[in-house]
Design an enzyme around this catalytic site. Structure first.
Site, PDB file in Angstrom:
ATOM      1  N   ASP A 155      11.066   4.750  -9.523  1.00 47.98           N
ATOM      2  CA  ASP A 155      10.795   5.317 -10.849  1.00 47.98           C
ATOM      3  C   ASP A 155      11.513   6.638 -11.069  1.00 47.98           C
ATOM      4  O   ASP A 155      11.849   6.995 -12.207  1.00 47.98           O
ATOM      5  CB  ASP A 155       9.291   5.523 -11.048  1.00 47.98           C
ATOM      6  N   SER A 192       0.806  -1.202   0.000  1.00 44.84           N
ATOM      7  CA  SER A 192       0.000   0.000   0.000  1.00 44.84           C
ATOM      8  C   SER A 192       0.848   1.265   0.000  1.00 44.84           C
ATOM      9  O   SER A 192       1.548   1.551  -0.950  1.00 44.84           O
ATOM     10  CB  SER A 192      -0.954  -0.058   1.197  1.00 44.84           C
ATOM     11  N   LYS A 210      -0.712  -4.075  -3.565  1.00 44.10           N
ATOM     12  CA  LYS A 210      -2.005  -3.448  -3.273  1.00 44.10           C
ATOM     13  C   LYS A 210      -2.018  -2.066  -3.918  1.00 44.10           C
ATOM     14  O   LYS A 210      -1.453  -1.120  -3.392  1.00 44.10           O
ATOM     15  CB  LYS A 210      -2.266  -3.335  -1.782  1.00 44.10           C
TER      16      LYS A 210
END
Length: 413
Positions: free
Chosen positions: A323, A312, A337
């Site tokens: 990223d 989460s 999730k």
């Protein structure tokens, strides 16, 4: 993950933000019982907010009629009816919380509680209520209660048949009030301890300045959840480690189940100068985003430890820093999730978690049920609490090795 709306407060160890408010409904032609009103209240919230507008490819109105068509005798019956209705969505994250569960989740993410300051668990072998640890500076710590002490009674009531939530509820209370516990130590000696409840801050951050075998000072930070205190405590940790001479960092997100969306975003901003942190997509397909817009607290190299329990909000943070090439991820593929829930308070004090959106990483990766793959895969099985971040922790050791290699620079790989 939690969106922050008006009337919103933080709740629950899943990644969320939620509304506290009562949801009204139009008066029907025939008067509904209080139990039927609760079922209708839940139905309307889901109808207005649920991510999947097909409601798992079924007629949502017919689901309500089917549930209301059966007798609902009492409050517990209403709770069962609500759970039956929600089960048809086949979404484990859209769920009903009875009042006790709802209050417990509010405490977990609020960042503070009023009580005695004990982390408790049920002993796996004996089933006894056991102290995991007293919170630093709490009434329990000041009274000398130790890890592994057993709590036999609370206000004269045996804990043998109490659930964890029931025991926790009995020890919480107004600041200044008192509670008496019967404590049994590891030596089997018993003593009564009278504690005065107080307001206690929950610190989800464990921090330590460590040294690599080559003597490199590494700041080790373990984040256990994303509660309301997490951003401030992490900022303090980075600041203190910088003053102590840390020139590289390990951020341990293993077994961190998530928490508040806003906490995850704010913590990502502490490591990033700029860049997208996360995208969110609602049922209409409308896309929003959160981004970094100011100077990071440190530019030093960063390795993040992840495993199958990293979920989460933890995945949002890990994905954002991976990223944006700010961190190297080490460990195992994360939980996966990628859904956002809001938690609504119902009119009888119970709660309802509803999946309202999904999120994507800055590179538009949808990680739901897929997880985030680390840059360096390192397995770790049977790691006990006392071995975390030691020579017996292979994931931690891999992170140290990466940070001591000349090829590791700011921005990761």
């Amino acid at each position: 993950m939690w969106f922050m709306h008006k009337q919103a407060v933080g709740v629950i160890s899943l990644l969320m933000a939620f509304w506290i408010g009562f949801c009204g409904f139009a008066a029907p032609a025939l008067a509904l019982t209080e139990e039927q009103k609760l079922v209708s209240e839940v139905w309307r919230i889901v109808n207005r907010n649920y991510l999947d507008e097909t409601f798992n490819h079924q007629n949502w109105a017919e689901v309500r009629q089917k549930v209301l068509g059966k007798p609902i005798k009492d409050q517990q019956g209403a709770y069962v009816a609500v759970q039956t209705m929600l089960k048809t969505l086949d979404d484990p994250f859209t769920r009903f919380l009875d009042p006790e569960q709802y209050r417990s989740l509010q405490v977990n993410t609020s960042g503070e509680l009023t009580g005695v300051g004990l982390q408790i668990a049920l002993d796996a072998q004996t089933g006894q209520l056991q102290v995991v640890a007293p919170i630093a500076g709490s009434p329990a710590e000041k009274a000398g209660i130790q890890p592994r002490d057993r709590i036999l009674q609370i206000e004269g009531i045996s804990t043998a048949k109490l659930t964890l939530d029931e025991a926790a509820a009995k020890m919480r209370g107004a600041s200044g009030s008192s509670v008496t516990l019967l404590i049994e130590g590891e030596d089997k000696s018993q003593r009564e301890v009278k504690l005065t409840r107080d307001r206690i801050a929950l610190n989800p951050v464990v921090v330590e300045l460590k040294k690599s075998p080559q003597g490199k000072p590494i700041g080790y930070i373990r984040l256990t959840q994303f509660n309301a205190n997490a951003p401030m405590e992490l900022a303090h940790a980075i600041s203190n480690l910088e003053k102590q001479g840390a020139n590289a960092y390990i951020l341990d997100l293993r077994n961190n189940p998530g928490g508040l969306l806003q906490a995850g975003v704010e913590i990502a901003r502490q490591w990033l100068d700029s860049g997208i942190i996360v995208y969110t997509v609602n049922r209409q397909g409308i896309q929003g985003n959160y981004e970094a817009f100011s100077s990071a607290l440190t530019q030093d190299p960063l390795v993040i430890l992840v495993n199958q329990g990293t979920a989460s909000a933890s995945e949002i943070l890990a994905g954002a820093l991976q990223d944006n090439h700010r961190a190297t991820l080490v460990g195992e593929t994360t939980f996966g999730k990628g859904l956002i829930q809001s938690l609504f308070e119902l009119s009888d004090g119970s709660g309802l978690a509803v999946t309202i959106a999904k999120y994507e990483t800055p590179n538009h990766r949808d990680i739901n049920k897929l997880g985030i793959k680390p840059d360096q895969v390192v397995a770790s099985e049977g790691l006990t609490r006392d071995k975390i971040a030691t020579k017996d922790d292979p994931q931690y050791q891999a992170a140290v090795n990466l940070l001591t290699q000349k090829s590791v620079v700011v921005g990761g790989v």
